[in-house]
Design a protein around this motif. Structure first.
Motif, PDB file in Angstrom:
ATOM      1  N   GLY A 140       0.796  -1.226   0.000  1.00 11.39           N
ATOM      2  CA  GLY A 140       0.000   0.000   0.000  1.00 11.39           C
ATOM      3  C   GLY A 140       0.823   1.267   0.000  1.00 11.39           C
ATOM      4  N   GLY A 141       2.139   1.132  -0.099  1.00 14.85           N
ATOM      5  CA  GLY A 141       2.995   2.316  -0.129  1.00 14.85           C
ATOM      6  C   GLY A 141       3.161   2.851  -1.534  1.00 14.85           C
ATOM      7  N   SER A 142       3.791   4.019  -1.641  1.00 10.44           N
ATOM      8  CA  SER A 142       3.971   4.675  -2.941  1.00 10.44           C
ATOM      9  C   SER A 142       5.394   4.546  -3.463  1.00 10.44           C
ATOM     10  N   GLN A 143       6.225   3.708  -2.799  1.00  3.41           N
ATOM     11  CA  GLN A 143       7.635   3.628  -3.190  1.00  3.41           C
ATOM     12  C   GLN A 143       7.804   3.155  -4.629  1.00  3.41           C
ATOM     13  N   TYR A 144       6.875   2.355  -5.117  1.00  4.40           N
ATOM     14  CA  TYR A 144       6.981   1.819  -6.480  1.00  4.40           C
ATOM     15  C   TYR A 144       7.195   2.927  -7.495  1.00  4.40           C
ATOM     16  N   PHE A 145       6.498   4.054  -7.324  1.00  3.96           N
ATOM     17  CA  PHE A 145       6.536   5.124  -8.323  1.00  3.96           C
ATOM     18  C   PHE A 145       7.907   5.780  -8.420  1.00  3.96           C
ATOM     19  N   GLY A 146       8.681   5.707  -7.378  1.00  2.00           N
ATOM     20  CA  GLY A 146      10.016   6.301  -7.411  1.00  2.00           C
ATOM     21  C   GLY A 146      11.096   5.345  -7.849  1.00  2.00           C
ATOM     22  N   GLN A 147      10.711   4.109  -8.220  1.00  2.00           N
ATOM     23  CA  GLN A 147      11.704   3.092  -8.563  1.00  2.00           C
ATOM     24  C   GLN A 147      11.599   2.632 -10.008  1.00  2.00           C
ATOM     25  N   LEU A 148      10.901   3.383 -10.840  1.00  2.00           N
ATOM     26  CA  LEU A 148      10.722   2.951 -12.220  1.00  2.00           C
ATOM     27  C   LEU A 148      12.026   3.067 -12.994  1.00  2.00           C
ATOM     28  N   SER A 149      12.264   2.123 -13.877  1.00  2.00           N
ATOM     29  CA  SER A 149      13.526   2.074 -14.626  1.00  2.00           C
ATOM     30  C   SER A 149      13.566   3.131 -15.714  1.00  2.00           C
ATOM     31  N   THR A 150      14.773   3.516 -16.070  1.00  7.60           N
ATOM     32  CA  THR A 150      14.981   4.400 -17.220  1.00  7.60           C
ATOM     33  C   THR A 150      15.935   3.707 -18.186  1.00  7.60           C
ATOM     34  N   PHE A 151      15.881   4.100 -19.455  1.00 10.19           N
ATOM     35  CA  PHE A 151      16.692   3.466 -20.488  1.00 10.19           C
ATOM     36  C   PHE A 151      17.388   4.526 -21.322  1.00 10.19           C
ATOM     37  N   ASP A 152      18.473   4.126 -21.915  1.00 13.11           N
ATOM     38  CA  ASP A 152      19.257   5.024 -22.757  1.00 13.11           C
ATOM     39  C   ASP A 152      18.686   4.999 -24.174  1.00 13.11           C
ATOM     40  N   SER A 153      18.146   6.106 -24.625  1.00 13.42           N
ATOM     41  CA  SER A 153      17.535   6.153 -25.965  1.00 13.42           C
ATOM     42  C   SER A 153      18.380   6.947 -26.956  1.00 13.42           C
TER      43      SER A 153
END
Length: 447
Positions: A140-153
């Motif tokens: 039920g926490g919101s930590q997921y939103f701050g852990q999204l991956s980024t990629f080199d485009s």
């Protein structure tokens, strides 16, 4: 990869979040971003989240794939990350929704979930959102939103010109968001926004006003908003900017606060970027930020000299240079620079201030000659004494010069609204009309 090992030409596409197409916003109904939009707008609440959203219009993705396949020999063996290189913050998205006619209240994430649970029984998209959030963050926490991956485009961006996509990756900014929200609302997937249709000749225009926290800048921002402009308020004092913004909103206008010190080029560029993200590209720039200190040339108050030059000269150039490329690309725009009657005639006790306003006059005249053929207008407004905080004598200024040369108490000064009316007149004119200069003074104190 097995196909490539066997000698077959292969291009690998790794997709980020795919949003609706740019014409009709045809969107996957189970997409997290769309469900979050529905949750925010149907609840009227915006949760506080550390979330950087990235999404790519699906029509752009399909165009890249089709064009790359047509140039298979050129791009075979490459890996293309179709991930937006310029995500936006969730806070910025909610700010944009607010200025676009939606009433939102900021709440903690946990409180928002409580509200969603109350809505879920009667609203299928909210029920779908809750199920998805429980899968992504069972605690039920919101930590997921701050852990999204980024990629080199970078590899994809380097290939875009060869694919005939010179305009680059679609930016997540006001124009794209407006299409999405309008099309989704037409199909009943989002509630409709409250639109302000009142106003005058400037209805729908976007204006940036510096020095908007008080005095002339505040009066100009309010006048532009009353005439239908969406106004970006720029000044250092965020608390006072917010008060001005709330006043404009209470009068059914549209305004966003863009705190910035005009002496910092980086802060000015950030303010322009925020304006573009929330309101769109500025049609009008009003440079009202300025300082005025009564000091004689021999007073030795060099810190006030530096401050005057930094704000009145460098600050004005910073804002013009940040906005000018946008206006030139579009082939239109109006820049209004606040000069002074001290830009027309010297005043004792104001040697440095007078010099700064002579700079504004010369800069504005040369700028006008450079950009007139490109569809831009430049207006220089030259107020006399105006009853604003500028007239007050600072403790560290030259009190003797203020007492001897200030016009306070000697005649009826202008009010900020008097100057705002003059500026409103200039920017309301048809595009072929250039109001190049306006000298507005107290009747009792002509130069």
């Amino acid at each position: 990869m097995k196909a490539r090992a066997r000698g077959m030409p292969v291009i690998v596409y790794r997709l980020g979040n795919q949003a609706g197409d740019r014409a009709n916003a045809a969107w996957n109904p189970q997409d997290l971003t769309l469900l979050m939009l529905q949750g925010v707008l149907r609840s009227g609440q915006a949760p506080r989240l550390n979330w950087r959203l990235e999404f790519t219009p699906v029509d752009f993705t399909s165009e890249v794939i089709v064009r790359a396949m047509a140039q298979l020999s050129l791009h075979a063996g490459k890996i293309f990350h179709l991930v937006n290189p310029q995500p936006i913050s969730f806070d910025l998205l909610c700010d944009w929704l607010s200025v676009s006619g939606y009433t939102l209240r900021r709440v903690d994430y946990a409180d928002w979930l409580v509200e969603l649970r109350q809505l879920a029984e009667a609203c299928q998209p909210i029920a779908s959102l809750l199920r998805l959030l429980e899968e992504l963050a069972p605690s039920g926490g919101s930590q997921y939103f701050g852990q999204l991956s980024t990629f080199d485009s970078r590899q994809l961006r380097a290939a875009l010109p060869s694919l005939g996509l010179e305009s680059g990756y679609p930016a997540i900014e006001s124009s794209l968001l407006a299409v999405y929200v309008a099309r989704l609302a037409e199909r009943g997937l989002l509630p409709r926004a409250r639109r302000n249709t009142s106003g005058g000749a400037l209805l729908g225009k976007v204006a940036m006003v510096t020095g908007a926290s008080s005095g002339i800048g505040q009066a100009v921002a309010q006048a532009l908003a009353r005439d239908g402009c969406q106004v970006a308020l720029v000044a250092r004092r965020a608390d006072q900017l917010e008060q001005v913004r709330q006043g404009i909103l209470a009068a059914q206008g549209v305004a966003v606060a863009c705190p910035a010190d005009v002496t910092s080029r980086a802060e000015v560029e950030a303010a322009v970027a925020r304006c573009r993200s929330l309101l769109g590209q500025p049609d009008i720039l009003v440079n009202s930020a300025g300082v005025m200190y009564y000091t004689r040339a021999f007073s030795g108050l060099t810190h006030l000299t530096d401050r005057t030059i930094d704000v009145n000269c460098r600050g004005l150039v910073h804002t013009v240079e940040a906005v000018l490329p946008i206006m030139l690309d579009r082939g239109g725009g109006h820049i209004v620079n606040l000069s002074s009657d001290a830009g027309r005639a010297p005043f004792p006790g104001l040697a440095v201030y007078t010099g700064s306003k002579f700079f504004v006059e010369g800069y504005s005249r040369a700028l006008r000659l450079e950009v007139a053929s490109r569809g831009l207008r430049v207006t220089c407004v030259q107020p006399g004494d105006v009853r604003t905080p500028l007239q007050a004598c600072r403790d560290d200024a030259d009190s003797e010069a203020h007492k001897e040369f200030s016009g306070q108490g000697k005649y009826t000064m202008l009010e900020p609204e008097d100057v705002a009316r003059a500026i409103l007149y200039a920017v309301q004119q048809p595009p072929h009309v250039g109001v190049n200069e306006i000298l507005v003074e107290s009747r009792e104190a002509p130069i």
